[in-house]
Enzyme design. Structure first.
Site, PDB file in Angstrom:
ATOM      1  N   ASP A  23      72.719  50.735   3.861  1.00  0.00           N
ATOM      2  CA  ASP A  23      73.138  49.907   4.985  1.00  0.00           C
ATOM      3  C   ASP A  23      72.109  48.811   5.284  1.00  0.00           C
ATOM      4  OD1 ASP A  23      71.129  50.980   6.715  1.00  0.00           O
ATOM      5  OD2 ASP A  23      72.425  52.656   7.214  1.00  0.00           O
ATOM      6  N   LEU A  24      72.434  47.971   6.238  1.00  0.00           N
ATOM      7  CA  LEU A  24      71.665  46.743   6.497  1.00  0.00           C
ATOM      8  C   LEU A  24      70.163  46.987   6.605  1.00  0.00           C
ATOM      9  CD1 LEU A  24      71.670  43.679   7.213  1.00  0.00           C
ATOM     10  CD2 LEU A  24      71.941  44.373   9.611  1.00  0.00           C
TER      11      LEU A  24
END
Length: 241
Positions: A103-104
């Site tokens: 994820d980010l």
């Protein structure tokens, strides 16, 4: 290319065994049975049959290891205009597909490949591919919480009254000084963050350090490298290719 080398590269037999196939009259090139062990073939133009079955060289594939920095997204094109993992790769690697996601704000090891079957097997839950992470939480993870991670944690959305039970678990948890090392085999969306939140912990930092026993090592953030032949063999053996 010598015919015995061609047959070997096609994965049919070793070079010595290929010579035996030729001597037994089991190899044809362009419709003619050959007996010359030194026969040369054009791998792009000639048709080679072994026991009446066509042969072809395996397609060359590329698999790389990338150290994803935090703040970039795992996507080809981001509608929000954020930096993506592909911004770090040169033109020759733009066709590669990432294996799983980070994820980010997560960082660490991310594999890319253009081998579709390898990609499928490395990401499908049935193959139970181990992924190992270092996890830093805002408060130290207790031994009881670590045991709960191994036993299984319900990570369904508590605010969704219709959500069904969704159990996630770690196969191994080691409490190190200042962080925990977790190994998982499913790869559910934001799995570790949801597991920690279910136990009352918030993640400060999350770094994947290995995937299918391929280790990130000391590769700097934002850098990449192609996997070695030994690493590729390890991946293929792990998924039965």
């Amino acid at each position: 290319m010598r015919i015995n080398k061609f047959i070997s590269l096609c994965g049919i037999a070793s070079r010595r065994a290929a010579e035996a196939l030729i001597e037994e009259g089991r190899v044809q090139v362009n419709g003619e049975t050959i007996s010359d062990l030194g026969h040369q073939v054009d791998e792009t133009a000639d048709t080679v049959l072994v026991d009446g079955k066509p042969t072809k060289l395996p397609r060359k594939t590329t698999t790389i290891l990338f150290h994803k920095p935090p703040g970039c997204v795992c996507t080809k094109d981001d509608p929000q205009g954020r930096e993506t993992v592909y911004d770090y790769l040169p033109p020759g690697y733009q066709q590669l597909k990432y294996v799983g996601r980070l994820d980010l704000q997560s960082r660490g090891l991310l594999l890319f490949t253009d081998d579709g079957e390898l990609l499928h097997r490395l990401t499908h839950p049935s193959y139970e591919i181990p992924r190992t992470y270092n996890v830093w939480t805002t408060k130290p993870l207790s031994e009881s919480a670590a045991q709960k991670l191994v036993d299984g944690v319900d990570i369904r959305d508590p605010e969704d009254p219709d959500a069904k039970e969704d159990i996630a678990f770690a196969t191994d948890v080691y409490l190190e000084k200042g962080y925990a090392e977790l190994t998982l085999i499913e790869g559910k969306n934001r799995e570790i963050r949801r597991m920690m939140r279910a136990l009352g912990y918030e993640i400060r930092d999350l770094k994947r350090i290995s995937y299918c026993k391929i280790r990130l090592g000391d590769l700097p953030a934002g850098e990449y490298r192609e996997l070695t032949p030994d690493e590729m063999n390890k991946l293929r053996q792990a998924v039965g290719l």
